[in-house]
Design a protein around this motif. Structure first.
Motif, PDB file in Angstrom:
ATOM      1  N   GLU A  42     110.033   1.069 151.168  1.00  0.00           N
ATOM      2  CA  GLU A  42     111.039   0.325 151.504  1.00  0.00           C
ATOM      3  C   GLU A  42     112.193   1.087 150.857  1.00  0.00           C
ATOM      4  O   GLU A  42     113.902   1.548 151.850  1.00  0.00           O
ATOM      5  N   ASN A  43     111.737   1.428 149.467  1.00  0.00           N
ATOM      6  CA  ASN A  43     113.315   2.518 149.190  1.00  0.00           C
ATOM      7  C   ASN A  43     113.830   3.521 149.754  1.00  0.00           C
ATOM      8  O   ASN A  43     115.350   4.101 149.304  1.00  0.00           O
ATOM      9  N   TYR A  44     112.680   3.894 149.491  1.00  0.00           N
ATOM     10  CA  TYR A  44     112.392   5.865 150.373  1.00  0.00           C
ATOM     11  C   TYR A  44     113.617   5.478 151.756  1.00  0.00           C
ATOM     12  O   TYR A  44     113.811   6.549 151.664  1.00  0.00           O
ATOM     13  N   HIS A  45     112.871   4.313 152.441  1.00  0.00           N
ATOM     14  CA  HIS A  45     114.168   4.233 153.561  1.00  0.00           C
ATOM     15  C   HIS A  45     115.187   4.019 153.854  1.00  0.00           C
ATOM     16  O   HIS A  45     116.381   4.685 154.572  1.00  0.00           O
ATOM     17  N   LYS A  46     115.981   3.543 152.534  1.00  0.00           N
ATOM     18  CA  LYS A  46     117.005   2.633 152.400  1.00  0.00           C
ATOM     19  C   LYS A  46     117.705   3.830 151.402  1.00  0.00           C
ATOM     20  O   LYS A  46     118.894   4.480 151.888  1.00  0.00           O
ATOM     21  N   PHE A  47     117.317   4.906 151.070  1.00  0.00           N
ATOM     22  CA  PHE A  47     117.418   6.257 150.519  1.00  0.00           C
ATOM     23  C   PHE A  47     118.033   7.400 151.607  1.00  0.00           C
ATOM     24  O   PHE A  47     119.324   7.904 151.329  1.00  0.00           O
ATOM     25  N   LEU A  48     117.198   7.336 152.355  1.00  0.00           N
ATOM     26  CA  LEU A  48     117.310   8.142 154.006  1.00  0.00           C
ATOM     27  C   LEU A  48     118.414   7.669 154.812  1.00  0.00           C
ATOM     28  O   LEU A  48     119.098   8.169 155.291  1.00  0.00           O
ATOM     29  N   LEU A  49     118.411   6.556 154.822  1.00  0.00           N
ATOM     30  CA  LEU A  49     119.940   5.731 155.404  1.00  0.00           C
ATOM     31  C   LEU A  49     120.721   6.459 154.815  1.00  0.00           C
ATOM     32  O   LEU A  49     121.968   6.465 155.436  1.00  0.00           O
ATOM     33  N   LEU A  50     121.097   5.800 152.999  1.00  0.00           N
ATOM     34  CA  LEU A  50     122.088   6.103 152.518  1.00  0.00           C
ATOM     35  C   LEU A  50     122.645   7.550 153.270  1.00  0.00           C
ATOM     36  O   LEU A  50     124.282   7.819 152.559  1.00  0.00           O
ATOM     37  N   ARG A  51     121.774   8.461 152.986  1.00  0.00           N
ATOM     38  CA  ARG A  51     121.921  10.219 152.991  1.00  0.00           C
ATOM     39  C   ARG A  51     122.975  10.165 154.673  1.00  0.00           C
ATOM     40  O   ARG A  51     123.509  11.227 155.060  1.00  0.00           O
ATOM     41  N   THR A  52     122.564   8.925 155.456  1.00  0.00           N
ATOM     42  CA  THR A  52     123.890   9.363 157.113  1.00  0.00           C
ATOM     43  C   THR A  52     124.942   8.735 156.328  1.00  0.00           C
ATOM     44  O   THR A  52     125.865   8.707 157.874  1.00  0.00           O
ATOM     45  N   THR A  53     125.284   7.865 155.606  1.00  0.00           N
ATOM     46  CA  THR A  53     127.040   7.220 155.419  1.00  0.00           C
ATOM     47  C   THR A  53     127.728   8.559 154.494  1.00  0.00           C
ATOM     48  O   THR A  53     127.009   9.881 154.489  1.00  0.00           O
ATOM     49  N   THR A  54     128.861   8.566 155.052  1.00  0.00           N
ATOM     50  CA  THR A  54     129.815   9.391 154.686  1.00  0.00           C
ATOM     51  C   THR A  54     129.890   9.519 153.287  1.00  0.00           C
ATOM     52  O   THR A  54     129.227  10.630 152.952  1.00  0.00           O
ATOM     53  N   ALA A  55     129.576   9.021 152.300  1.00  0.00           N
ATOM     54  CA  ALA A  55     130.031   9.125 151.116  1.00  0.00           C
ATOM     55  C   ALA A  55     128.589  10.191 150.347  1.00  0.00           C
ATOM     56  O   ALA A  55     128.362  10.278 149.445  1.00  0.00           O
ATOM     57  N   THR A  64     115.246   7.926 142.645  1.00  0.00           N
ATOM     58  CA  THR A  64     113.850   7.600 141.969  1.00  0.00           C
ATOM     59  C   THR A  64     112.598   7.959 141.804  1.00  0.00           C
ATOM     60  O   THR A  64     112.391   9.048 142.907  1.00  0.00           O
ATOM     61  N   TYR A  65     111.736   8.573 141.003  1.00  0.00           N
ATOM     62  CA  TYR A  65     110.226   9.022 140.436  1.00  0.00           C
ATOM     63  C   TYR A  65     109.761   8.083 142.236  1.00  0.00           C
ATOM     64  O   TYR A  65     109.541   8.539 142.602  1.00  0.00           O
ATOM     65  N   GLN A  66     110.110   7.012 141.938  1.00  0.00           N
ATOM     66  CA  GLN A  66     110.052   6.100 143.156  1.00  0.00           C
ATOM     67  C   GLN A  66     109.704   6.178 144.645  1.00  0.00           C
ATOM     68  O   GLN A  66     108.779   6.998 145.240  1.00  0.00           O
ATOM     69  N   ILE A  67     111.310   6.641 145.185  1.00  0.00           N
ATOM     70  CA  ILE A  67     111.475   6.791 145.743  1.00  0.00           C
ATOM     71  C   ILE A  67     110.806   8.393 146.447  1.00  0.00           C
ATOM     72  O   ILE A  67     110.339   9.031 147.560  1.00  0.00           O
ATOM     73  N   ASP A  68     110.494   9.591 145.027  1.00  0.00           N
ATOM     74  CA  ASP A  68     110.894  10.834 145.192  1.00  0.00           C
ATOM     75  C   ASP A  68     108.622  11.250 145.035  1.00  0.00           C
ATOM     76  O   ASP A  68     108.929  11.998 146.390  1.00  0.00           O
ATOM     77  N   LEU A  69     108.238  10.175 145.399  1.00  0.00           N
ATOM     78  CA  LEU A  69     106.690  10.509 145.269  1.00  0.00           C
ATOM     79  C   LEU A  69     106.791   9.713 147.388  1.00  0.00           C
ATOM     80  O   LEU A  69     105.925  10.431 147.744  1.00  0.00           O
ATOM     81  N   MET A  70     107.239   8.618 147.713  1.00  0.00           N
ATOM     82  CA  MET A  70     107.415   8.903 149.018  1.00  0.00           C
ATOM     83  C   MET A  70     108.203  10.158 149.562  1.00  0.00           C
ATOM     84  O   MET A  70     107.709  10.604 150.598  1.00  0.00           O
ATOM     85  N   TRP A  71     108.907  10.320 149.528  1.00  0.00           N
ATOM     86  CA  TRP A  71     109.375  11.486 149.376  1.00  0.00           C
ATOM     87  C   TRP A  71     108.864  13.395 150.116  1.00  0.00           C
ATOM     88  O   TRP A  71     108.269  13.149 151.123  1.00  0.00           O
ATOM     89  N   HIS A  72     107.715  13.342 148.786  1.00  0.00           N
ATOM     90  CA  HIS A  72     106.589  14.065 148.307  1.00  0.00           C
ATOM     91  C   HIS A  72     105.843  13.756 149.771  1.00  0.00           C
ATOM     92  O   HIS A  72     105.204  14.922 150.471  1.00  0.00           O
ATOM     93  N   THR A  73     105.044  12.816 150.018  1.00  0.00           N
ATOM     94  CA  THR A  73     104.008  12.374 150.661  1.00  0.00           C
ATOM     95  C   THR A  73     104.484  12.860 152.297  1.00  0.00           C
ATOM     96  O   THR A  73     103.522  12.771 153.082  1.00  0.00           O
ATOM     97  N   LEU A  79     104.435  17.972 157.690  1.00  0.00           N
ATOM     98  CA  LEU A  79     105.902  18.891 157.860  1.00  0.00           C
ATOM     99  C   LEU A  79     106.520  18.556 159.283  1.00  0.00           C
ATOM    100  O   LEU A  79     107.648  18.285 159.463  1.00  0.00           O
ATOM    101  N   GLY A  80     106.492  18.909 160.412  1.00  0.00           N
ATOM    102  CA  GLY A  80     106.506  18.674 161.664  1.00  0.00           C
ATOM    103  C   GLY A  80     107.191  17.330 161.880  1.00  0.00           C
ATOM    104  O   GLY A  80     107.826  16.903 162.225  1.00  0.00           O
TER     105      GLY A  80
END
Length: 108
Positions: A42-55, A64-73, A79-80
């Motif tokens: 859930e936090n990883y998805h929020k992290f991705l959504l945060l990237r869509t904001t202007t800020a 965080t490491y928790q989010i980064d684990l999801m990102w790596h996974t 990859l596609g």
């Protein structure tokens, strides 16, 4: 041999050394907890959504490491599919991972 250590100009050896530290960080007991991992998704998805904001678009955000684990996974699972998912969530863009940004301290 420099070509083997830096294929395509990428410093693979330095990146592998950084991954060692990352793997140590995610080997803690929380990373075996299904609730912690579900929260990480859930936090990883929020992290991705945060990237869509202007800020979020205009600054470096170190996860965080928790989010980064999801990102790596996500990246390593397919990859596609990762690229397609990013383009859907991020409005046509792919989120590139820079593992040289390792300072996770507050305010960094």
């Amino acid at each position: 041999d420099k070509e083997k250590a830096n294929p395509g100009g990428f410093d693979l050896l330095s990146s592998a050394l950084r991954q060692k530290d990352f793997l140590w960080q995610i080997s803690g007991p929380n990373f075996d907890n299904p609730t912690f991992l579900a929260d990480g998704l859930e936090n990883y998805h929020k992290f991705l959504l945060l990237r869509t904001t202007t800020a979020g678009e205009n600054q470096i955000i170190v996860p965080t490491y928790q989010i980064d684990l999801m990102w790596h996974t996500h990246m390593l699972s397919h990859l596609g599919k990762y690229d397609l998912d990013c383009r859907c969530i991020l409005g046509g863009k792919t989120l590139h991972h820079d593992d040289s940004l390792t300072d996770r301290s507050e305010g960094s």
